[in-house]
Scaffold this motif. Sequence first.
Motif, mmCIF file in Angstrom:
data_model
loop_
_atom_site.group_PDB
_atom_site.id
_atom_site.type_symbol
_atom_site.label_atom_id
_atom_site.label_comp_id
_atom_site.label_asym_id
_atom_site.label_seq_id
_atom_site.Cartn_x
_atom_site.Cartn_y
_atom_site.Cartn_z
ATOM 1 N N GLY A 1 0.640 -1.023 -0.254
ATOM 2 C CA GLY A 1 0.075 0.413 -0.068
ATOM 3 C C GLY A 1 1.133 1.306 -0.039
ATOM 4 O O GLY A 1 2.349 1.237 0.258
ATOM 5 N N ILE A 2 0.332 2.526 -0.927
ATOM 6 C CA ILE A 2 1.382 3.188 -0.814
ATOM 7 C C ILE A 2 0.427 4.298 -0.481
ATOM 8 O O ILE A 2 -0.943 5.023 -1.290
ATOM 9 N N GLU A 3 0.398 5.709 0.701
ATOM 10 C CA GLU A 3 -0.398 6.643 0.222
ATOM 11 C C GLU A 3 0.676 7.799 1.091
ATOM 12 O O GLU A 3 1.707 7.822 1.125
ATOM 13 N N SER A 4 -0.112 9.167 -0.017
ATOM 14 C CA SER A 4 0.720 10.606 0.113
ATOM 15 C C SER A 4 -0.700 11.592 -0.248
ATOM 16 O O SER A 4 -0.093 12.388 -0.931
ATOM 17 N N SER A 5 -1.346 11.529 0.317
ATOM 18 C CA SER A 5 -2.706 11.840 -0.067
ATOM 19 C C SER A 5 -2.189 13.562 0.314
ATOM 20 O O SER A 5 -3.085 14.813 0.908
ATOM 21 N N CYS A 6 -1.728 13.492 1.625
ATOM 22 C CA CYS A 6 -1.745 15.134 2.215
ATOM 23 C C CYS A 6 0.185 15.184 3.027
ATOM 24 O O CYS A 6 0.707 15.536 2.668
ATOM 25 N N ASP A 7 0.060 14.997 4.087
ATOM 26 C CA ASP A 7 1.199 15.592 4.715
ATOM 27 C C ASP A 7 2.278 13.931 5.132
ATOM 28 O O ASP A 7 2.945 14.184 6.728
ATOM 29 N N GLU A 8 1.372 12.997 4.642
ATOM 30 C CA GLU A 8 2.393 11.460 5.608
ATOM 31 C C GLU A 8 3.026 10.564 3.846
ATOM 32 O O GLU A 8 1.648 10.577 3.854
ATOM 33 N N THR A 9 4.504 10.579 4.399
ATOM 34 C CA THR A 9 4.521 9.692 3.272
ATOM 35 C C THR A 9 4.605 7.957 3.988
ATOM 36 O O THR A 9 6.115 7.995 4.341
ATOM 37 N N ALA A 10 3.397 7.031 3.277
ATOM 38 C CA ALA A 10 3.819 5.509 4.356
ATOM 39 C C ALA A 10 3.569 4.549 2.539
ATOM 40 O O ALA A 10 3.220 5.075 2.165
ATOM 41 N N ALA A 11 3.855 4.037 3.542
ATOM 42 C CA ALA A 11 4.147 2.131 2.787
ATOM 43 C C ALA A 11 3.727 1.089 4.253
ATOM 44 O O ALA A 11 4.271 1.360 5.057
#
Length: 380
Positions: A5-15
């Motif tokens: 999973g990859i998430e970068s919609s706001c101010d957290e870079t997450a995997a």
Amino acid sequence: MLVLGIESSCDETAAAVVADGERILSSVVASQVLTHERYGGVVPELASREHLKKIVPVVDEACREAGVSLTDVDAVAVTEGPGLIGSLLVGLVYGKALAIALSKPLVGVNHLEGHIHAVLLENKTARRAGKPVEEARFPALALVVSGGHTCLFRVEIRVSADSGSPVFSYALLGQTRDDAAGEGFDKVAKLLALGYPGGPIIDRLARFGNPDAVEFGRIRMKGNPLDFSFSGLKTAVLYRVRGTSLASEAEERRAWRKTVARATADEIRAHCSQATLDIVASFQRAVITDLVERTLAAAATLGVQSIFVSGGVACNSLLRERFAELASVRGLQVLFPSPALSTDNAAMIAAAGYYKLAAGERADSALTARAAFPLGTEKS
Ligand code: KG4
Ligand code: ZN
């Protein structure tokens, strides 16, 4: 099935790497709080640049922590929207490029659907760990409450006749017409120079204030009673502060904050008068009362069995207490993710993506970021 999973919609870079939509093998979140702190809110351009710096190391770390290599991953799930367009594009383009390079399936996930799946992921994790937690019931009412969103959805589940896997459907029942609840916390904290993000610090300080000190009144909504509005409350705080000693106290605090690199909640509290702590506690209570009462009223009208509460504001201690108390009186199940799964993360995106992939959904090369991306059908 191992989903990256990859998430970068706001101010957290997450995997994150999640197995079968329910076992979190890793969940890495690189926060940008230090970048945005001095502005008291997220600066979109800076957020995109930070994502660019972090996306590759964060994905690498998620694989390392999970003990897998990229080639072991079976599919990639990436946040498609809603969010800041420049931020979304970084994660989306990287996820898409990985899927193409690895010849793996790709799926786009709505960020709000991710937050709802965080509740189910937590529920499954807790049950697997042998905790005495009841399985999530459907239909459910989901309150997604964060810095960018305040929405209520009805959530249903059915089993697909084709794939035999669960398929979730969502109906939007209400949403904020102006500020999101978390945005309200952040703006009031900025006004009072308490720090950023505002939610966690207000949560801590409110314990020392009197929530009855300031009567903000109920938030009344014309039209859809399941909509929310928090900008009036923020303005009410502004009027209480402007031109009073609370304003000069906030300016002194702002000056002091500039002299210290980081301040603990206790240090900030030591720089707050009782009147400031009282206004903070009264504000928090007004927001939480509105969220809880509107959600419970919706639950009663819809006859749902369960309430899912997720998003950053779901970390709030008063919100958790009030929901737990009132829901148990009414015989409703109320489920929250753990704090780490409540705020933005990629495990929730991998979990939501897993069900889409299992049902046969695949994104093609046309997948692109969408700043505005409604979830589900809208019901009046
Ligand atoms: O879900 P999230 O990480 O990002 C968005 O999608 O917006 O939520 C961040 C928001 C911020 O506005 C923050 O102030 C709020 O969640 N928040 C809280 C608490 N912890 C985080 N609000 C109230 N009480 C908290 N304990
Ligand atoms: Zn979010």
